[in-house]
Design a protein around this motif. Structure first.
Motif, PDB file in Angstrom:
ATOM      1  N   TYR A  14    -104.413  11.146  63.290  1.00 14.29           N
ATOM      2  CA  TYR A  14    -103.324  10.249  63.707  1.00 14.29           C
ATOM      3  C   TYR A  14    -103.634   9.642  65.071  1.00 14.29           C
ATOM      4  CZ  TYR A  14     -98.396   8.838  64.539  1.00 14.29           C
ATOM      5  OH  TYR A  14     -97.246   8.151  64.795  1.00 14.29           O
ATOM      6  N   ARG A  18    -104.439   5.497  65.873  1.00 14.34           N
ATOM      7  CA  ARG A  18    -103.737   4.682  66.873  1.00 14.34           C
ATOM      8  C   ARG A  18    -104.716   4.077  67.876  1.00 14.34           C
ATOM      9  NH1 ARG A  18    -100.094   9.370  66.968  1.00 14.34           N
ATOM     10  NH2 ARG A  18    -101.008   9.905  68.990  1.00 14.34           N
ATOM     11  N   SER A 112    -105.163  -3.092  60.462  1.00 12.08           N
ATOM     12  CA  SER A 112    -104.405  -2.085  59.725  1.00 12.08           C
ATOM     13  C   SER A 112    -105.314  -0.923  59.339  1.00 12.08           C
ATOM     14  CB  SER A 112    -103.798  -2.708  58.465  1.00 12.08           C
ATOM     15  OG  SER A 112    -103.084  -1.745  57.719  1.00 12.08           O
ATOM     16  N   ALA A 125    -101.566   3.029  61.229  1.00  8.44           N
ATOM     17  CA  ALA A 125    -101.443   2.319  62.501  1.00  8.44           C
ATOM     18  C   ALA A 125    -101.736   0.843  62.261  1.00  8.44           C
ATOM     19  CB  ALA A 125    -102.401   2.892  63.530  1.00  8.44           C
ATOM     20  N   ALA A 127    -101.974  -2.646  64.470  1.00  6.70           N
ATOM     21  CA  ALA A 127    -102.007  -3.174  65.837  1.00  6.70           C
ATOM     22  C   ALA A 127    -101.923  -4.695  65.812  1.00  6.70           C
ATOM     23  CB  ALA A 127    -103.275  -2.726  66.548  1.00  6.70           C
ATOM     24  N   LEU A 134     -97.821  -1.969  68.585  1.00  3.57           N
ATOM     25  CA  LEU A 134     -98.533  -1.023  67.737  1.00  3.57           C
ATOM     26  C   LEU A 134     -97.508  -0.313  66.876  1.00  3.57           C
ATOM     27  CD1 LEU A 134    -101.101   0.544  66.878  1.00  3.57           C
ATOM     28  CD2 LEU A 134    -100.519   2.215  68.664  1.00  3.57           C
ATOM     29  N   HIS A 136     -96.835   2.453  64.138  1.00  6.76           N
ATOM     30  CA  HIS A 136     -97.569   3.648  63.727  1.00  6.76           C
ATOM     31  C   HIS A 136     -96.601   4.706  63.212  1.00  6.76           C
ATOM     32  CE1 HIS A 136     -96.455   5.948  67.423  1.00  6.76           C
ATOM     33  NE2 HIS A 136     -96.415   4.736  67.948  1.00  6.76           N
ATOM     34  N   CYS A 138     -96.524   8.845  60.904  1.00  7.11           N
ATOM     35  CA  CYS A 138     -97.179   9.944  60.206  1.00  7.11           C
ATOM     36  C   CYS A 138     -96.095  10.686  59.427  1.00  7.11           C
ATOM     37  CB  CYS A 138     -97.869  10.874  61.198  1.00  7.11           C
ATOM     38  SG  CYS A 138     -98.824  12.211  60.451  1.00  7.11           S
TER      39      CYS A 138
END
Length: 271
Positions: A14, A18, A112, A125, A127, A134, A136, A138
């Motif tokens: 994770y 990011r 992506s 994530a 951006a 950003l 994001h 999980c």
């Protein structure tokens, strides 16, 4: 599907997703500022389906970094294809989602990076360097834009906001105009920005009520699906019939309008 076991370092993946999305987005910006000098090619005979040297360089950058950090993981990228799809962890990447916008100077593109674990979208994530955002999330940890939690809209009718929509690939485009007619008849309004990843993230953020695409590829939505689930949204059975590789019709929406949109689309959504 099995949940990810403790032997998999989810937090490391994770964190990597990011950081890598942000780094890749800045690499993309360096190309974007010089886009008039980019070599742009068309995929096959479709003049709307373009790829630039930036797409390929950024995907190579992401793929090399992931292979170094997590050599046991599989990979599926829009430009360089797949490897080790039978692995428990499979990264699904779009180096520049919104290439047509990118090469034409429109600020609607992003990087992506999503991860499947045991076939289930587990983290993602997205951006967007043009807007310093950003997105994001999980599984089990929530979804965010920068540090702000995401939550889908509380709307109960399409007339209460905007619905993202689009069509691109030949398969399924005959359903596009009929859907728009029904959406407008119900008092809704449509929006399209050229990036499936961003429009999925916007549904998760409550900026769009929903998003329908007559056919979408997995690298355009994999990361966003995690955000959507954590933000309380709904999605159709996108992965049926080898959707990971082939793509499928795609609908994501807040719970209050999902069924209304699905009825407008009709049997083609999950047919």
């Amino acid at each position: 599907m099995n949940s990810a076991p403790s032997s998999l370092d989810i937090e490391a993946r994770y964190s990597c997703a990011r950081t890598l999305a942000l780094e890749a987005a800045q690499l993309g910006m360096s190309h974007y500022r010089q886009r008039n000098t980019l070599l742009v090619e068309h995929k096959g005979n479709d003049l709307q389906d373009v790829v630039s040297i930036a797409d390929r360089q950024i995907e190579d950058f992401i793929r090399a970094r992931l292979a170094e950090r997590f050599p046991e993981d599989g990979f599926l990228g829009e430009e360089s294809g797949s490897s080790d799809l039978a692995a428990r962890c499979v990264w699904v990447i779009d180096p520049i989602d919104g290439t047509a916008c990118f090469v034409n100077g429109l600020h609607n593109w992003c990087v992506s990076i999503g991860l499947l674990i045991d076939g289930e979208p587990h983290l993602g994530a997205i951006a967007d360097p043009n807007h310093n955002e950003l997105f994001h999330g999980c599984l089990g940890q929530g979804a965010f834009v920068n540090d702000t939690p995401l939550k889908v809209s509380a709307a109960t009718n399409v007339a209460q906001g905007l619905t993202g929509t689009g069509t691109f690939h030949p398969r399924g485009k005959e359903h596009f105009i009929p859907f728009l007619e029904k959406l407008l008849a119900e008092g809704g309004m449509f929006f399209r920005n050229g990036s499936g990843a961003l429009m999925t993230a916007y549904v998760a953020a409550g900026r769009l009520l929903g998003y329908y695409e007559t056919e979408l590829k997995s690298w355009d939505c994999l990361a966003g699906l995690v955000l959507l689930k954590e933000a309380g949204g709904q999605v159709n059975d996108f992965f049926r019939n080898d959707g990971l590789i082939r793509g499928n019709p795609y609908l994501v929406a807040c719970p209050g309008v999902y069924q209304q949109l699905a009825e407008m689309i009709g049997p083609s959504l999950d047919g």
